[in-house]
Design an enzyme around this catalytic site. Structure first.
Site, PDB file in Angstrom:
ATOM      1  N   ASN A 155      94.644  12.785  44.013  1.00 58.36           N
ATOM      2  CA  ASN A 155      93.536  11.834  44.171  1.00 58.36           C
ATOM      3  C   ASN A 155      93.997  10.567  44.883  1.00 58.36           C
ATOM      4  O   ASN A 155      93.687   9.449  44.467  1.00 58.36           O
ATOM      5  CB  ASN A 155      92.935  11.477  42.803  1.00 58.36           C
ATOM      6  CG  ASN A 155      91.675  10.637  42.925  1.00 58.36           C
ATOM      7  OD1 ASN A 155      90.896  10.809  43.863  1.00 58.36           O
ATOM      8  ND2 ASN A 155      91.472   9.721  41.990  1.00 58.36           N
ATOM      9  N   ASN A 156      94.738  10.746  45.969  1.00 58.12           N
ATOM     10  CA  ASN A 156      95.248   9.586  46.690  1.00 58.12           C
ATOM     11  C   ASN A 156      95.773  10.028  48.047  1.00 58.12           C
ATOM     12  O   ASN A 156      96.012  11.216  48.273  1.00 58.12           O
ATOM     13  CB  ASN A 156      96.385   8.924  45.899  1.00 58.12           C
ATOM     14  CG  ASN A 156      96.599   7.476  46.299  1.00 58.12           C
ATOM     15  OD1 ASN A 156      95.910   6.941  47.169  1.00 58.12           O
ATOM     16  ND2 ASN A 156      97.563   6.829  45.656  1.00 58.12           N
ATOM     17  N   HIS A 171      95.572  12.933  52.991  1.00 52.66           N
ATOM     18  CA  HIS A 171      94.947  12.628  51.701  1.00 52.66           C
ATOM     19  C   HIS A 171      94.993  13.895  50.856  1.00 52.66           C
ATOM     20  O   HIS A 171      94.489  14.941  51.254  1.00 52.66           O
ATOM     21  CB  HIS A 171      93.499  12.165  51.870  1.00 52.66           C
ATOM     22  CG  HIS A 171      92.871  11.758  50.561  1.00 52.66           C
ATOM     23  ND1 HIS A 171      92.870  10.450  50.114  1.00 52.66           N
ATOM     24  CD2 HIS A 171      92.248  12.492  49.607  1.00 52.66           C
ATOM     25  CE1 HIS A 171      92.264  10.403  48.943  1.00 52.66           C
ATOM     26  NE2 HIS A 171      91.880  11.616  48.604  1.00 52.66           N
ATOM     27  N   CYS A 172      95.605  13.797  49.681  1.00 49.90           N
ATOM     28  CA  CYS A 172      95.763  14.964  48.808  1.00 49.90           C
ATOM     29  C   CYS A 172      94.816  14.849  47.619  1.00 49.90           C
ATOM     30  O   CYS A 172      94.971  13.943  46.791  1.00 49.90           O
ATOM     31  CB  CYS A 172      97.207  15.063  48.322  1.00 49.90           C
ATOM     32  SG  CYS A 172      97.480  16.457  47.203  1.00 49.90           S
ATOM     33  N   PRO A 173      93.839  15.742  47.497  1.00 48.73           N
ATOM     34  CA  PRO A 173      92.922  15.667  46.350  1.00 48.73           C
ATOM     35  C   PRO A 173      93.618  15.953  45.022  1.00 48.73           C
ATOM     36  O   PRO A 173      93.154  15.502  43.972  1.00 48.73           O
ATOM     37  CB  PRO A 173      91.865  16.731  46.671  1.00 48.73           C
ATOM     38  CG  PRO A 173      92.540  17.679  47.614  1.00 48.73           C
ATOM     39  CD  PRO A 173      93.485  16.843  48.419  1.00 48.73           C
TER      40      PRO A 173
END
Length: 310
Positions: A156-157, A151-153
């Site tokens: 945002n996904n 999950h990559c902030p």
């Protein structure tokens, strides 16, 4: 006691509660957005950093330049790469990464799969869904994601089966504009040292130096970060092994495909310029995410379900 059915229904089908952390639309539009405060802030910061670089490149270095050809060529190249980077970011953020429908761990749904006797399926206890092979639950998206890498902030996904191409393109284009801006900063400093500082920029010399140093720091930082991310993503695709699978030691539990075939699947077909475009859809028979009606019924209590069902 059985899991409460109303808490484990798929939000795409209108059976979720109003406090869902995922916004999705119909299957036709396949819109997707995660309502996570940290991710939204990081995504906004990403766009602001690109816009800052755009401002410095245009108004500090290119527009004051006396060489019109230099300004046009570099301005066109930088703006094209920046546009592709932001478009890739938007596609990575707003594309369903491969979410498994919530609340499909029902007897009726499992029977509709027509599995053979002796087969075993697994239920995610957090989102009450039947987990396909190589799917993992994301605590931020609150969904099981097919071929979830991480999950990559910053986007945002989750990075998963359906949006990995866009994430790879995002890291590639950010690395390219970082490298390009660093090169222009070096040339601009050399030009200003040879000429009068008051003539090489429309800003005062102290302001020009500060703006260029900040851009240099930003470009160097993101060049290193996105280059590493780009390399790890391409390596994951070529080895047919996601980051979370490598972290959990789940390698070798599935039939791996050759590197070139994995690249074709990730980027949507045979090698072409479409690989570099964030506007081309993903092909290779993948199609849009499935949003099929989940048969009604009670959620099965067991997390490990063996066929036939009792």
């Amino acid at each position: 006691m059985k899991s409460p059915v109303h808490r484990c229904r798929d939000v795409e089908h209108g059976r979720g509660h109003s406090g869902s952390d995922v916004i999705t639309a119909s299957a036709a539009s396949a819109m997707w957005f995660i309502k996570d405060a940290c991710g939204i802030v990081c995504a906004i910061i990403t766009w602001l950093l690109v816009l800052y670089a755009e401002f410095v490149v245009l108004f500090v270095m290119l527009l004051p330049s006396k060489n019109l050809t230099y300004s046009i060529v570099n301005g066109t190249l930088f703006n094209t790469l920046a546009f592709l980077a932001l478009a890739s970011h938007l596609r990575a953020m707003c594309t369903d990464p491969g979410a498994v429908p919530k609340g499909n761990a029902t007897k009726e749904y499992i029977e509709s799969l027509q599995l053979k006797p002796g087969q075993v399926v697994y239920k995610c206890p957090k989102c009450c869904s039947i987990k396909p092979d190589r799917a993992h639950h994301c605590s931020v998206c609150k969904r099981c994601i097919r071929k979830m890498d991480h999950h990559c902030p910053w986007v945002n996904n989750c990075v998963g089966e359906n949006n990995q191409k866009y994430f790879v393109l995002f890291t590639m284009y950010i690395a390219l504009i970082s490298l390009h801006s660093l090169a222009m900063v070096v040339f601009h400093f050399l030009y200003c040292f040879e000429d009068d500082w008051t003539k090489c920029s429309s800003f005062s010399p102290p302001a020009t130096v500060i703006l260029l140093i900040l851009l240099c720091f930003e470009g160097l930082l993101f060049l290193i970060f996105t280059s590493v991310m780009f390399g790890t993503q391409v390596h994951s695709i070529c080895t047919d092994e996601t980051g979370i699978e490598r972290l959990k030691g789940e390698t070798g539990k599935w039939g791996k495909v050759p590197c070139w075939e994995a690249l074709r699947a990730a980027f949507g077909g045979p090698f072409s310029l479409a690989w570099c475009s964030p506007f081309s859809g993903l092909g290779c028979g993948r199609g849009a995410p499935e949003h099929v009606a989940v048969p009604q019924g009670d959620i099965i209590e067991e997390d490990v379900i063996e066929i036939p069902l009792n």
